[in-house]
Design an enzyme around this catalytic site. Structure first.
Site, PDB file in Angstrom:
ATOM      1  N   ARG A   1      72.021 -12.371  28.662  1.00 25.31           N
ATOM      2  CA  ARG A   1      72.150 -11.797  27.321  1.00 25.31           C
ATOM      3  C   ARG A   1      73.265 -10.783  27.213  1.00 25.31           C
ATOM      4  NH1 ARG A   1      67.686 -13.541  27.457  1.00 25.31           N
ATOM      5  NH2 ARG A   1      67.734 -12.696  29.529  1.00 25.31           N
ATOM      6  N   THR A   2      73.213  -9.776  28.073  1.00 24.72           N
ATOM      7  CA  THR A   2      74.093  -8.634  27.843  1.00 24.72           C
ATOM      8  C   THR A   2      75.551  -9.062  27.931  1.00 24.72           C
ATOM      9  OG1 THR A   2      72.380  -7.231  28.735  1.00 24.72           O
ATOM     10  CG2 THR A   2      74.545  -6.247  28.521  1.00 24.72           C
TER      11      THR A   2
ATOM     12  N   LYS B   1      85.362  -8.115  49.051  1.00 29.81           N
ATOM     13  CA  LYS B   1      86.309  -7.798  50.130  1.00 29.81           C
ATOM     14  C   LYS B   1      86.225  -6.323  50.502  1.00 29.81           C
ATOM     15  CE  LYS B   1      89.780 -11.053  48.379  1.00 29.81           C
ATOM     16  NZ  LYS B   1      91.115 -11.103  47.772  1.00 29.81           N
TER      17      LYS B   1
ATOM     18  N   ARG C   1      78.244  -3.810  34.420  1.00 32.45           N
ATOM     19  CA  ARG C   1      76.872  -3.736  34.953  1.00 32.45           C
ATOM     20  C   ARG C   1      76.958  -3.632  36.458  1.00 32.45           C
ATOM     21  NH1 ARG C   1      71.901  -7.487  33.288  1.00 32.45           N
ATOM     22  NH2 ARG C   1      72.023  -6.010  31.573  1.00 32.45           N
TER      23      ARG C   1
ATOM     24  N   HIS D   1      70.411   1.840  30.305  1.00 36.86           N
ATOM     25  CA  HIS D   1      70.957   0.635  29.670  1.00 36.86           C
ATOM     26  C   HIS D   1      71.176   0.946  28.189  1.00 36.86           C
ATOM     27  CE1 HIS D   1      71.900  -3.407  28.793  1.00 36.86           C
ATOM     28  NE2 HIS D   1      70.890  -4.038  29.365  1.00 36.86           N
TER      29      HIS D   1
HETATM   30  C1  NCD Z   1      67.228  -5.917  30.781  1.00 37.54           C
HETATM   31  C2  NCD Z   1      68.033  -5.282  31.901  1.00 37.54           C
HETATM   32  O1  NCD Z   1      68.991  -5.888  32.374  1.00 37.54           O
HETATM   33  O2  NCD Z   1      67.691  -4.174  32.253  1.00 37.54           O
HETATM   34  N1  NCD Z   1      67.796  -7.089  30.327  1.00 37.54           N
HETATM   35  C3  NCD Z   1      68.732  -7.027  29.340  1.00 37.54           C
HETATM   36  O3  NCD Z   1      69.799  -6.512  29.525  1.00 37.54           O
HETATM   37  N2  NCD Z   1      68.386  -7.465  28.136  1.00 37.54           N
HETATM   38  C4  NCD Z   1      65.790  -6.047  31.097  1.00 37.54           C
HETATM   39  C5  NCD Z   1      65.387  -6.757  32.344  1.00 37.54           C
HETATM   40  O4  NCD Z   1      66.218  -7.251  33.105  1.00 37.54           O
HETATM   41  O5  NCD Z   1      64.185  -6.821  32.565  1.00 37.54           O
END
Ligand code: NCD
Length: 304
Positions: free
Chosen positions: A51-52, A80, A101, A129
């Site tokens: 998703r993100t 590396k 991320r 997040h």
């Molecule tokens: C969440 C995350 O990555 O923290 N997912 C997301 O970005 N929608 C929640 C999860 O992974 O449980």
């Protein structure tokens, strides 16, 4: 130049204005279709995501911009031995803004200190997040119309669930918001958040293990997945993973206008039979996430 590392980097007014921009984008997408023409977003995902990452990419495309990046640290120079700081220094030469991320808490913060372009924290370990929080806030705003006075239940893995930590921070700024923190004793909200946020701001919260008892008072039920990848020991995960499973029966005592949120991915903490309940909002949340990320990209790129 601004980055977004922690949701509290934004003032309440800025959050409200991002929500307003997202609402305007929803109503007038054509007005925004070329706002980022010629701009590039890099997505640096050192940890899995569906998703993100796709949401950021879709957001940039819908603003008329371009996207580059990687979705697996194994395919980047991290494998590396390159440091995060060097990676962002390099990527700043190619892109106007970076969404990152990383499994290590604080990595996007370190990156923002070295980067020549804005960094967006797209999830750092079990910590924060902030852009999921913007999606959550836009969803609550569209469903309930306001934040003040809501009773918000968080259920599941409140220890490692970074989306919980960021949303708690954001909602703590509004008036008379009550929190009901529902989890097994092993997965309660971390002490640092209790001390630095909940207790310090004298917020109204209770901790409980009993979802059904809490249900009737909730305006929002924020379900979460038990975060397998953050456990040291698989046995603990197996013991705790099915602590809460939301079913239509368990919703019988919920308010008719309660809303069910979940950042997704779902494992089995919400039965698919709940998906047809009009109170289920987790797929709407996904769409809202794209719109609010569009608003955020515009803000950080200082596009009018
Ligand atoms: C969440 C995350 O990555 O923290 N997912 C997301 O970005 N929608 C929640 C999860 O992974 O449980």
């Amino acid at each position: 130049m601004r980055s977004l590392i922690d949701i509290l980097d934004l003032s309440t007014e800025e959050i409200d204005s991002l929500i307003d921009t997202a609402l305007d984008i929803i109503d007038n997408p054509e007005k925004y279709a070329h706002k980022c023409a010629g701009k590039k977003l890099a997505t640096l995902f050192f940890e899995p995501s569906t998703r993100t990452r796709l949401s950021f990419e879709a957001a940039m495309y819908e603003l008329g911009g371009h996207v580059l990046g990687f979705s697996d640290s194994g395919s980047s120079s991290a494998s590396k031995g390159e440091s995060v700081s060097d990676t962002v220094k390099v990527v700043s030469c190619y892109a106007d803004i970076i969404a990152m991320r990383h499994p290590k808490e604080g990595a996007p913060l370190v990156a923002s200190m070295k980067s020549d372009v804005p960094i967006i924290n797209a999830g750092d370990g079990g910590h924060n997040h902030p852009t999921q929080t913007l999606a959550d806030l836009l969803t609550i705003k569209r469903e309930h119309g306001h934040f003040d006075g809501l009773t918000v239940g968080f259920c599941g893995d409140l220890k490692f669930g970074r989306t919980v930590h960021s949303l708690l921070g954001a909602l703590s700024r509004y008036n008379n918001v009550r929190f009901v923190l529902i989890s097994p004793p092993e997965l309660t909200v971390p002490d640092y958040l209790k001390k630095e946020l909940l207790d310090k701001k004298n917020l109204d919260y209770i901790e409980t293990t009993d979802l059904e008892a809490a249900m009737p008072e909730l305006d929002i039920l924020y379900m979460t997945r038990v975060q397998r990848e953050r456990f040291f020991n698989e046995q603990d995960y197996i013991r705790l993973k099915d602590s809460y499973i939301l079913t239509p029966e368990k919703l019988e005592n919920a308010k008719p206008d309660m809303r069910i949120l979940h950042p997704l991915p779902r494992v089995n903490e919400i039965s698919v039979a709940v998906d047809d309940d009009p109170r289920a909002c987790y797929f709407k949340q996904v769409l809202n996430g794209k719109f609010v990320r569009m608003a955020l990209i515009l803000k950080l790129l200082e596009v009018d």
